[in-house]
Structure formats: structure tokens, C-alpha cells
Design a protein around this motif. Structure first.
Motif, PDB file in Angstrom:
ATOM      1  N   LYS A   3      45.165  17.736  47.101  1.00  0.00           N
ATOM      2  CA  LYS A   3      44.452  17.225  48.589  1.00  0.00           C
ATOM      3  C   LYS A   3      44.820  18.522  49.567  1.00  0.00           C
ATOM      4  N   ARG A   6      42.534  21.343  49.000  1.00  0.00           N
ATOM      5  CA  ARG A   6      41.364  21.160  49.211  1.00  0.00           C
ATOM      6  C   ARG A   6      41.257  20.831  51.029  1.00  0.00           C
ATOM      7  N   ALA A   7      42.193  20.376  51.706  1.00  0.00           N
ATOM      8  CA  ALA A   7      42.124  20.575  53.139  1.00  0.00           C
ATOM      9  C   ALA A   7      42.254  21.995  53.584  1.00  0.00           C
ATOM     10  N   ALA A   9      41.086  24.672  52.048  1.00  0.00           N
ATOM     11  CA  ALA A   9      39.805  25.097  51.810  1.00  0.00           C
ATOM     12  C   ALA A   9      38.754  24.681  52.725  1.00  0.00           C
ATOM     13  N   ILE A  10      38.601  23.513  53.031  1.00  0.00           N
ATOM     14  CA  ILE A  10      37.638  22.681  54.037  1.00  0.00           C
ATOM     15  C   ILE A  10      38.038  23.404  55.473  1.00  0.00           C
ATOM     16  N   LEU A  11      39.202  23.479  55.892  1.00  0.00           N
ATOM     17  CA  LEU A  11      39.713  24.357  57.235  1.00  0.00           C
ATOM     18  C   LEU A  11      39.242  25.760  57.325  1.00  0.00           C
ATOM     19  N   LEU A  13      36.683  26.951  55.611  1.00  0.00           N
ATOM     20  CA  LEU A  13      35.216  27.003  55.392  1.00  0.00           C
ATOM     21  C   LEU A  13      34.578  26.972  56.923  1.00  0.00           C
ATOM     22  N   LEU A  14      35.352  25.829  57.643  1.00  0.00           N
ATOM     23  CA  LEU A  14      34.921  25.361  58.913  1.00  0.00           C
ATOM     24  C   LEU A  14      35.443  26.761  59.953  1.00  0.00           C
TER      25      LEU A  14
END
Length: 49
Positions: A3, A6-7, A9-11, A13-14
Motif C-alpha cells: 500500500k 502504491r501510494a 507511485a500515485i503521488l 504520477l500526480l
């Protein structure tokens, strides 16, 4: 642990999307990305024959 990765990676990407959006839309809101243009003259002495 998955998790957290994944968090992150999302940050990431954003953040990349935000940076690209700022590069494209920044000039519409007053951001100036052009380099300052100044003339520089430096005298050069050539010691040739």
C-alpha cells in the motif's frame, strides 16, 4: 508494504501530471519561462602572426 509503494507511485504520477500541466498552462497565468536576453561583449586578443 504494498500500500505504501502504491501510494508513493500515485503521488509521483500526480506530481508529474501537475508539473506538465504547469509547464503548459503557466504562461496563461503569468508565469514567464523564457530566458533573460542580454547582450554580452567580451574583448578578445589574438596573439597570432
Amino acid at each position: 508494504m504494498g500500500k505504501v509503494v502504491r501510494a508513493l507511485a500515485i503521488l509521483l504520477l500526480l506530481g508529474i501530471i501537475g508539473l506538465v500541466a504547469y509547464a503548459y498552462f503557466g504562461p496563461f497565468f503569468g508565469a514567464d519561462f523564457s530566458a533573460p536576453q542580454t547582450e554580452t561583449r567580451i574583448p578578445v586578443e589574438l596573439n597570432g602572426s
